[in-house]
Structure formats: C-alpha cells, structure tokens
Design a protein around this motif. Structure first.
Motif, PDB file in Angstrom:
ATOM      1  N   PRO A 157     -10.188  10.564  10.351  1.00  0.00           N
ATOM      2  CA  PRO A 157      -8.936  10.200  11.024  1.00  0.00           C
ATOM      3  C   PRO A 157      -8.408   8.903  10.402  1.00  0.00           C
ATOM      4  O   PRO A 157      -9.195   7.999  10.108  1.00  0.00           O
ATOM      5  CB  PRO A 157      -9.373   9.973  12.480  1.00  0.00           C
ATOM      6  N   ASN A 158      -7.122   8.842  10.180  1.00  0.00           N
ATOM      7  CA  ASN A 158      -6.511   7.664   9.554  1.00  0.00           C
ATOM      8  C   ASN A 158      -6.845   7.481   8.082  1.00  0.00           C
ATOM      9  O   ASN A 158      -6.602   6.415   7.517  1.00  0.00           O
ATOM     10  CB  ASN A 158      -6.894   6.377  10.299  1.00  0.00           C
ATOM     11  N   GLY A 159      -7.446   8.502   7.460  1.00  0.00           N
ATOM     12  CA  GLY A 159      -7.755   8.417   6.026  1.00  0.00           C
ATOM     13  C   GLY A 159      -6.477   8.206   5.224  1.00  0.00           C
ATOM     14  O   GLY A 159      -5.430   8.768   5.549  1.00  0.00           O
ATOM     15  N   ILE A 160      -6.562   7.398   4.187  1.00  0.00           N
ATOM     16  CA  ILE A 160      -5.356   7.028   3.419  1.00  0.00           C
ATOM     17  C   ILE A 160      -5.150   7.970   2.235  1.00  0.00           C
ATOM     18  O   ILE A 160      -6.101   8.346   1.552  1.00  0.00           O
ATOM     19  CB  ILE A 160      -5.480   5.587   2.870  1.00  0.00           C
ATOM     20  N   ILE A 161      -3.893   8.337   2.006  1.00  0.00           N
ATOM     21  CA  ILE A 161      -3.527   9.068   0.788  1.00  0.00           C
ATOM     22  C   ILE A 161      -2.644   8.149  -0.056  1.00  0.00           C
ATOM     23  O   ILE A 161      -1.669   7.581   0.445  1.00  0.00           O
ATOM     24  CB  ILE A 161      -2.777  10.379   1.113  1.00  0.00           C
ATOM     25  N   HIS A 162      -3.040   7.971  -1.324  1.00  0.00           N
ATOM     26  CA  HIS A 162      -2.270   7.146  -2.262  1.00  0.00           C
ATOM     27  C   HIS A 162      -1.582   8.090  -3.235  1.00  0.00           C
ATOM     28  O   HIS A 162      -2.211   9.040  -3.709  1.00  0.00           O
ATOM     29  CB  HIS A 162      -3.181   6.241  -3.100  1.00  0.00           C
ATOM     30  N   ASP A 182       6.330  12.769  10.363  1.00  0.00           N
ATOM     31  CA  ASP A 182       6.129  11.502  11.047  1.00  0.00           C
ATOM     32  C   ASP A 182       4.757  10.899  10.733  1.00  0.00           C
ATOM     33  O   ASP A 182       4.082  10.332  11.602  1.00  0.00           O
ATOM     34  CB  ASP A 182       6.288  11.720  12.566  1.00  0.00           C
ATOM     35  N   PHE A 183       4.326  11.057   9.487  1.00  0.00           N
ATOM     36  CA  PHE A 183       3.083  10.420   9.062  1.00  0.00           C
ATOM     37  C   PHE A 183       3.314   8.913   8.974  1.00  0.00           C
ATOM     38  O   PHE A 183       4.446   8.449   8.890  1.00  0.00           O
ATOM     39  CB  PHE A 183       2.650  10.930   7.680  1.00  0.00           C
ATOM     40  N   GLN A 184       2.226   8.173   8.947  1.00  0.00           N
ATOM     41  CA  GLN A 184       2.351   6.718   8.905  1.00  0.00           C
ATOM     42  C   GLN A 184       2.470   6.242   7.459  1.00  0.00           C
ATOM     43  O   GLN A 184       1.509   6.350   6.695  1.00  0.00           O
ATOM     44  CB  GLN A 184       1.115   6.109   9.562  1.00  0.00           C
ATOM     45  N   LEU A 185       3.655   5.747   7.111  1.00  0.00           N
ATOM     46  CA  LEU A 185       3.870   5.261   5.742  1.00  0.00           C
ATOM     47  C   LEU A 185       3.517   3.777   5.714  1.00  0.00           C
ATOM     48  O   LEU A 185       4.226   2.950   6.271  1.00  0.00           O
ATOM     49  CB  LEU A 185       5.340   5.479   5.355  1.00  0.00           C
ATOM     50  N   ASP A 186       2.408   3.432   5.083  1.00  0.00           N
ATOM     51  CA  ASP A 186       1.952   2.035   5.082  1.00  0.00           C
ATOM     52  C   ASP A 186       2.667   1.200   4.027  1.00  0.00           C
ATOM     53  O   ASP A 186       2.838   0.004   4.181  1.00  0.00           O
ATOM     54  CB  ASP A 186       0.441   1.970   4.815  1.00  0.00           C
ATOM     55  N   TYR A 187       3.034   1.845   2.927  1.00  0.00           N
ATOM     56  CA  TYR A 187       3.627   1.072   1.833  1.00  0.00           C
ATOM     57  C   TYR A 187       4.313   2.009   0.868  1.00  0.00           C
ATOM     58  O   TYR A 187       3.808   3.110   0.625  1.00  0.00           O
ATOM     59  CB  TYR A 187       2.521   0.309   1.077  1.00  0.00           C
ATOM     60  N   ILE A 219       7.094   2.942 -12.304  1.00  0.00           N
ATOM     61  CA  ILE A 219       6.029   3.716 -11.655  1.00  0.00           C
ATOM     62  C   ILE A 219       6.157   3.578 -10.139  1.00  0.00           C
ATOM     63  O   ILE A 219       6.202   2.466  -9.599  1.00  0.00           O
ATOM     64  CB  ILE A 219       4.640   3.222 -12.130  1.00  0.00           C
ATOM     65  N   ASN A 220       6.220   4.733  -9.472  1.00  0.00           N
ATOM     66  CA  ASN A 220       6.336   4.781  -8.001  1.00  0.00           C
ATOM     67  C   ASN A 220       4.939   4.818  -7.392  1.00  0.00           C
ATOM     68  O   ASN A 220       4.029   5.454  -7.946  1.00  0.00           O
ATOM     69  CB  ASN A 220       7.061   6.059  -7.592  1.00  0.00           C
ATOM     70  N   TYR A 221       4.815   4.179  -6.222  1.00  0.00           N
ATOM     71  CA  TYR A 221       3.503   4.178  -5.555  1.00  0.00           C
ATOM     72  C   TYR A 221       3.683   4.136  -4.040  1.00  0.00           C
ATOM     73  O   TYR A 221       4.561   3.421  -3.544  1.00  0.00           O
ATOM     74  CB  TYR A 221       2.698   2.959  -6.013  1.00  0.00           C
ATOM     75  N   MET A 222       2.890   4.927  -3.351  1.00  0.00           N
ATOM     76  CA  MET A 222       2.932   4.850  -1.873  1.00  0.00           C
ATOM     77  C   MET A 222       1.551   5.065  -1.270  1.00  0.00           C
ATOM     78  O   MET A 222       0.649   5.623  -1.929  1.00  0.00           O
ATOM     79  CB  MET A 222       3.904   5.872  -1.281  1.00  0.00           C
ATOM     80  N   GLU A 223       1.386   4.588  -0.042  1.00  0.00           N
ATOM     81  CA  GLU A 223       0.171   4.843   0.746  1.00  0.00           C
ATOM     82  C   GLU A 223       0.605   5.376   2.097  1.00  0.00           C
ATOM     83  O   GLU A 223       1.484   4.784   2.734  1.00  0.00           O
ATOM     84  CB  GLU A 223      -0.589   3.536   1.005  1.00  0.00           C
ATOM     85  N   PHE A 224       0.030   6.489   2.519  1.00  0.00           N
ATOM     86  CA  PHE A 224       0.359   7.007   3.856  1.00  0.00           C
ATOM     87  C   PHE A 224      -0.881   7.621   4.503  1.00  0.00           C
ATOM     88  O   PHE A 224      -1.901   7.840   3.830  1.00  0.00           O
ATOM     89  CB  PHE A 224       1.520   8.011   3.794  1.00  0.00           C
ATOM     90  N   ARG A 225      -0.781   7.849   5.805  1.00  0.00           N
ATOM     91  CA  ARG A 225      -1.893   8.452   6.562  1.00  0.00           C
ATOM     92  C   ARG A 225      -1.372   9.643   7.347  1.00  0.00           C
ATOM     93  O   ARG A 225      -0.283   9.572   7.916  1.00  0.00           O
ATOM     94  CB  ARG A 225      -2.461   7.453   7.583  1.00  0.00           C
ATOM     95  N   LEU A 226      -2.154  10.703   7.383  1.00  0.00           N
ATOM     96  CA  LEU A 226      -1.796  11.869   8.200  1.00  0.00           C
ATOM     97  C   LEU A 226      -2.101  11.472   9.639  1.00  0.00           C
ATOM     98  O   LEU A 226      -3.150  10.906   9.906  1.00  0.00           O
ATOM     99  CB  LEU A 226      -2.644  13.068   7.802  1.00  0.00           C
ATOM    100  N   ASN A 227      -1.192  11.735  10.563  1.00  0.00           N
ATOM    101  CA  ASN A 227      -1.508  11.350  11.934  1.00  0.00           C
ATOM    102  C   ASN A 227      -2.201  12.510  12.644  1.00  0.00           C
ATOM    103  O   ASN A 227      -2.327  13.604  12.115  1.00  0.00           O
ATOM    104  CB  ASN A 227      -0.245  10.895  12.677  1.00  0.00           C
ATOM    105  N   ASP A 228      -2.676  12.212  13.831  1.00  0.00           N
ATOM    106  CA  ASP A 228      -3.419  13.255  14.551  1.00  0.00           C
ATOM    107  C   ASP A 228      -2.581  13.884  15.661  1.00  0.00           C
ATOM    108  O   ASP A 228      -3.082  14.317  16.679  1.00  0.00           O
ATOM    109  CB  ASP A 228      -4.734  12.684  15.092  1.00  0.00           C
TER     110      ASP A 228
END
Ligand code: SAM
Length: 242
Positions: A157-162, A182-187, A219-228
């Motif tokens: 849960p809350n695992g990050i995808i880069h 509506d995933f959590q976009l951290d950056y 170069i594009n970069y993002m970090e997001f998390r799948l919500n539950d």
C-alpha cells in the motif's frame, strides 16, 4: 548491414545468452513453467536476498542502469531489473557478477507476467525508465490501466511508481491516468535536470536517456502512488475515447 557484421553480432548475442544461463542472479521461466509456480514468488527476501529490505523493480530496464546504480547506492535495499531482451539484460548482469553485488537480480520476462513472479505486497517501488511510448497501442504502455492493475497486485500500500521519459506524449498520458483515477501525484517535472540538482532522478542515467540528452531533449519525471480507493477485484479501466 554487411553479412560478416551480422554474423559477428549474432555470435556475440549467442555468447551473451549462454552467459546469462550461468548467472545465479538471472531468472527466466517459460510460460508453461510459470503455470507450475515460481519458487521465489512471495519469498524473494527470505530465500534469495536473505534480508528483509524493501524491493524495487525497474521495468523495461534494458541494460539495467537504474537497477545496478541504485543497488550500489542503497545497500539496504534490493533491486530487480526486468526486461524481455536477454542481450540487454546481460550488460547489467555482467556488472553485478564483476562487482559481486548481492542486492540485485534480473528477470527476463514480459512485464505482463509480473504476478507470476511476485506476491501481493512484495514490491515497495517501481521505476519505469524510458518505456517504449507506444503511441498507437495504449494497452502496451507500461503506465496504462492494464499494467497498473498488475502493479496493484504486487505493490505494498502506498508503493511509489516513478516514471522517467523523454516522451512528452507518454508523460502527459500518465498524468491523465493519474488524475483520472485520483492517484496521489507526489512530484512531477517536465525538465528534471532544471528542477532538481540531486537525487536518484538525476544522478543515474540510462543508455537511452544519454542519447536523448545528447539531442538536448528535456527529460520528464514523476512519482505517484496508487491509492486504495478501489476494491481488490475492481479493475482500473479508462473510458474509451471516440
Ligand atoms: C526504450 S527501451 C529503454 C531501456 C532502458 N530502460 C533505458 O532507458 O535505456 C524499452 C525497454 O523496454 C522493454 N520492454 C518493452 N515492453 C516490454 C514488456 N511488455 N515486457 C518486458 N520488457 C519490455 C524493451 O525490451 C526495451 O528494452
């Protein structure tokens, strides 16, 4: 290509495939073998890494620059590079052998088969490094709902995808998916080398990335998390566009 060069390249690849077979840190299983179950599924930490550190996957890792680079940087984490192409994986696997790294493995497989290799909650983070943009076939994009459904099965849960990519269309597509569900976009950044001066996103460069950087492509970069918010058996599906 000249016939002699073609033959030399083919011989070189065969030698790489043969050496891949000898690496204890390289795994391959046929579809039929996977039906019987993979012996490390759910047991990577206990039986392969022999530690309790979190596992990060690099999907479509090619030569595995992130897998190897982060493994050297973070000795208390485990890294697994995954790609279809054995000749590319060989490069990372050879470095792991030469440098005696213990916190790395590689799997030659289709990413579609990830659930055969990993159990629920077994993976802490995923990196998508310069994935093929697949402009015509959405379901082949590694950030499409089809693949996110697979990642959801194995991530904590809350695992990050880069995601790191030169391709603005693919990046915008992923942003659209993140917003839709509506995933959590951290950056996120459309030009990571202008926006960050240190950290993993800029300190490691892949084979493809170096080519794009030479051409001056941002170069594009993002970090997001799948919500539950979704029940385990709810499949993520995007509405069809006309
Ligand atoms: C553009 S290359 C990028 C390689 C590397 N990450 C880099 O940045 O240098 C994309 C890689 O993804 C792999 N790939 C694409 N789709 C895949 C799939 N469904 N399963 C496994 N590997 C895949 C390809 O074999 C290729 O090595």
């Amino acid at each position: 290509m000249h016939k002699k060069i073609v033959k030399r390249v083919a011989r070189h690849k065969l030698a790489q495939f043969a050496e891949n077979e000898t690496f204890a840190h390289m795994f391959y299983r046929s579809y039929e073998e996977l039906q019987k179950g993979f012996f490390l599924k759910g047991k990577w930490k206990q039986d392969y890494f022999k530690n309790d550190y979190p596992i990060t996957l690099e999907l479509g890792c090619g030569k595995g620059e992130y897998t190897v680079g982060m493994a050297k940087k973070y000795l208390k984490r485990n890294f697994i590079g995954i790609d279809l192409k054995g000749a590319r994986l060989w490069h990372g696997a050879k470095i792991v052998q030469q440098e005696g790294l213990k916190n790395v493995a590689f799997i030659r497989t289709k990413i579609d088969q990830l659930f055969s290799f990993f159990d629920a909650n077994e993976v802490a983070e995923i990196w998508l490094t310069f994935s093929d943009p697949q402009p015509k076939i959405e379901r082949r994009r590694l950030s499409s709902p089809r693949f996110l459904n697979v990642y959801r099965e194995i991530l904590v849960p809350n695992g990050i995808i880069h995601q790191k990519t030169d391709n603005r269309e693919l990046f915008d597509y992923t942003l659209e998916v993140v917003r839709h569900f509506d995933f959590q976009l951290d950056y996120f950044s459309y030009d990571i080398y202008s926006d960050r001066k240190n950290g993993d996103a800029v300190e490691i460069q892949t084979f493809y990335e170096k080519m794009f950087l030479k051409e001056g492509i941002p170069i594009n970069y993002m970090e997001f998390r799948l919500n539950d918010k979704f029940a385990d058996n709810d499949l993520l599906v995007l509405p069809q566009k006309d």
